[in-house]
Design a protein around this motif. Structure first.
Motif, mmCIF file in Angstrom:
data_model
loop_
_atom_site.group_PDB
_atom_site.id
_atom_site.type_symbol
_atom_site.label_atom_id
_atom_site.label_comp_id
_atom_site.label_asym_id
_atom_site.label_seq_id
_atom_site.Cartn_x
_atom_site.Cartn_y
_atom_site.Cartn_z
ATOM 1 N N LEU A 64 27.342 80.253 -39.328
ATOM 2 C CA LEU A 64 26.987 81.425 -38.507
ATOM 3 C C LEU A 64 27.795 82.651 -38.920
ATOM 4 O O LEU A 64 27.242 83.749 -39.030
ATOM 5 N N ARG A 65 29.088 82.467 -39.162
ATOM 6 C CA ARG A 65 29.912 83.604 -39.593
ATOM 7 C C ARG A 65 29.398 84.170 -40.919
ATOM 8 O O ARG A 65 29.335 85.377 -41.109
ATOM 9 N N ARG A 66 29.016 83.282 -41.831
ATOM 10 C CA ARG A 66 28.485 83.715 -43.126
ATOM 11 C C ARG A 66 27.183 84.506 -42.932
ATOM 12 O O ARG A 66 26.977 85.554 -43.538
ATOM 13 N N ALA A 67 26.289 84.009 -42.074
ATOM 14 C CA ALA A 67 25.027 84.701 -41.800
ATOM 15 C C ALA A 67 25.277 86.054 -41.144
ATOM 16 O O ALA A 67 24.601 87.039 -41.459
ATOM 17 N N ILE A 68 26.242 86.122 -40.253
ATOM 18 C CA ILE A 68 26.574 87.385 -39.592
ATOM 19 C C ILE A 68 27.106 88.388 -40.619
ATOM 20 O O ILE A 68 26.716 89.554 -40.619
ATOM 21 N N GLU A 69 27.989 87.940 -41.507
ATOM 22 C CA GLU A 69 28.508 88.823 -42.560
ATOM 23 C C GLU A 69 27.385 89.318 -43.464
ATOM 24 O O GLU A 69 27.331 90.481 -43.821
ATOM 25 N N GLU A 70 26.503 88.420 -43.841
ATOM 26 C CA GLU A 70 25.435 88.758 -44.789
ATOM 27 C C GLU A 70 24.383 89.689 -44.190
ATOM 28 O O GLU A 70 23.906 90.608 -44.849
ATOM 29 N N HIS A 71 24.010 89.466 -42.936
ATOM 30 C CA HIS A 71 22.895 90.204 -42.344
ATOM 31 C C HIS A 71 23.317 91.314 -41.387
ATOM 32 O O HIS A 71 22.476 92.124 -41.000
ATOM 33 N N GLY A 72 24.570 91.361 -40.993
ATOM 34 C CA GLY A 72 25.097 92.449 -40.182
ATOM 35 C C GLY A 72 24.377 92.727 -38.882
ATOM 36 O O GLY A 72 24.075 93.882 -38.582
ATOM 37 N N PRO A 73 24.113 91.704 -38.066
ATOM 38 C CA PRO A 73 23.428 91.979 -36.798
ATOM 39 C C PRO A 73 24.332 92.722 -35.821
ATOM 40 O O PRO A 73 25.553 92.607 -35.879
ATOM 41 N N ASP A 74 23.680 93.480 -34.943
ATOM 42 C CA ASP A 74 24.409 94.144 -33.859
ATOM 43 C C ASP A 74 24.593 93.193 -32.686
ATOM 44 O O ASP A 74 25.577 93.273 -31.955
ATOM 45 N N GLU A 75 23.610 92.313 -32.506
ATOM 46 C CA GLU A 75 23.630 91.354 -31.403
ATOM 47 C C GLU A 75 22.965 90.061 -31.861
ATOM 48 O O GLU A 75 22.238 90.052 -32.870
ATOM 49 N N LEU A 76 23.199 88.994 -31.123
ATOM 50 C CA LEU A 76 22.638 87.684 -31.437
ATOM 51 C C LEU A 76 21.681 87.252 -30.335
ATOM 52 O O LEU A 76 21.835 87.656 -29.176
ATOM 53 N N VAL A 77 20.710 86.435 -30.710
ATOM 54 C CA VAL A 77 19.753 85.885 -29.748
ATOM 55 C C VAL A 77 19.778 84.371 -29.921
ATOM 56 O O VAL A 77 19.479 83.865 -30.999
ATOM 57 N N LEU A 78 20.160 83.668 -28.878
ATOM 58 C CA LEU A 78 20.308 82.219 -28.924
ATOM 59 C C LEU A 78 19.208 81.557 -28.110
ATOM 60 O O LEU A 78 19.049 81.840 -26.925
ATOM 61 N N GLY A 79 18.460 80.664 -28.747
ATOM 62 C CA GLY A 79 17.447 79.900 -28.039
ATOM 63 C C GLY A 79 18.090 78.805 -27.214
ATOM 64 O O GLY A 79 18.952 78.077 -27.689
ATOM 65 N N VAL A 80 17.681 78.701 -25.962
ATOM 66 C CA VAL A 80 18.197 77.669 -25.060
ATOM 67 C C VAL A 80 17.028 76.757 -24.691
ATOM 68 O O VAL A 80 16.042 77.216 -24.118
ATOM 69 N N PRO A 81 17.130 75.461 -25.046
ATOM 70 C CA PRO A 81 16.016 74.540 -24.803
ATOM 71 C C PRO A 81 15.986 73.994 -23.369
ATOM 72 O O PRO A 81 16.327 72.840 -23.112
ATOM 73 N N TYR A 82 15.562 74.842 -22.454
ATOM 74 C CA TYR A 82 15.444 74.390 -21.067
ATOM 75 C C TYR A 82 14.398 73.288 -20.976
ATOM 76 O O TYR A 82 13.471 73.221 -21.793
#
Length: 156
Positions: A64-82
């Motif tokens: 995740l840290r690598r993906a964040i560094e590479e793509h530079g998102p401002d915010e994250l969206v996490l799927g929650v499997p209710y």
């Protein structure tokens, strides 16, 4: 020697009700693989970027840290499997705890969104693709992350 030019003025403030362009990284957590997708609120588009192994927390967080560094998102969206009845079963509770860890470690805002049926939608999208079962399995999590992000962006 001439004097240096004056500094540029600061940008004007953002008017009320107008929000700056935001880039998002979506995360579809799974026991073995975690799918990733990126998108933005300017275009409303979201696309899969791949998956990272999630068999242990250290590997997942490194990915995740690598993906964040590479793509530079401002915010994250996490799927929650209710659960289908809307309750937070064991998988949803693990995802919610993961969101807390990600926020603490990255300092980024993590939007937690209902991801029910996104894997089903990904399977439906690939049904006529001609991919082998193994190829579908490798793409499913990233396509589900893209579906999560598209749903999130549609509500913004």
């Amino acid at each position: 020697m001439p004097a240096p030019p004056p500094p540029s003025p600061p940008p004007p403030p953002t008017p009320p009700g107008v929000y700056p362009h935001r880039r998002y990284l979506a995360i579809d957590p799974g026991g073995k693989r975690t799918g990733l997708a990126v998108g933005d609120d300017l275009t409303g588009q979201a696309g899969p970027i791949g998956m990272i192994p999630s068999h242990d927390e250290a590997t997942l967080m490194r990915g995740l840290r690598r993906a964040i560094e590479e793509h530079g998102p401002d915010e994250l969206v996490l799927g929650v499997p209710y659960d289908m009845d809307g309750n937070a079963g064991p998988a949803a509770q693990r995802a919610l705890a993961m969101g807390d860890r990600i926020e603490a470690e990255t300092g980024l805002v993590v939007h937690r969104v209902d991801e029910r049926l996104t894997s089903f939608a990904a399977d439906e999208a690939m049904r006529q693709s001609g991919y082998t079962r193994k190829q579908k399995k490798q793409r499913r999590d990233a396509l589900a992350a893209a579906a999560i992000l598209r749903d999130f962006l549609a509500t913004r």
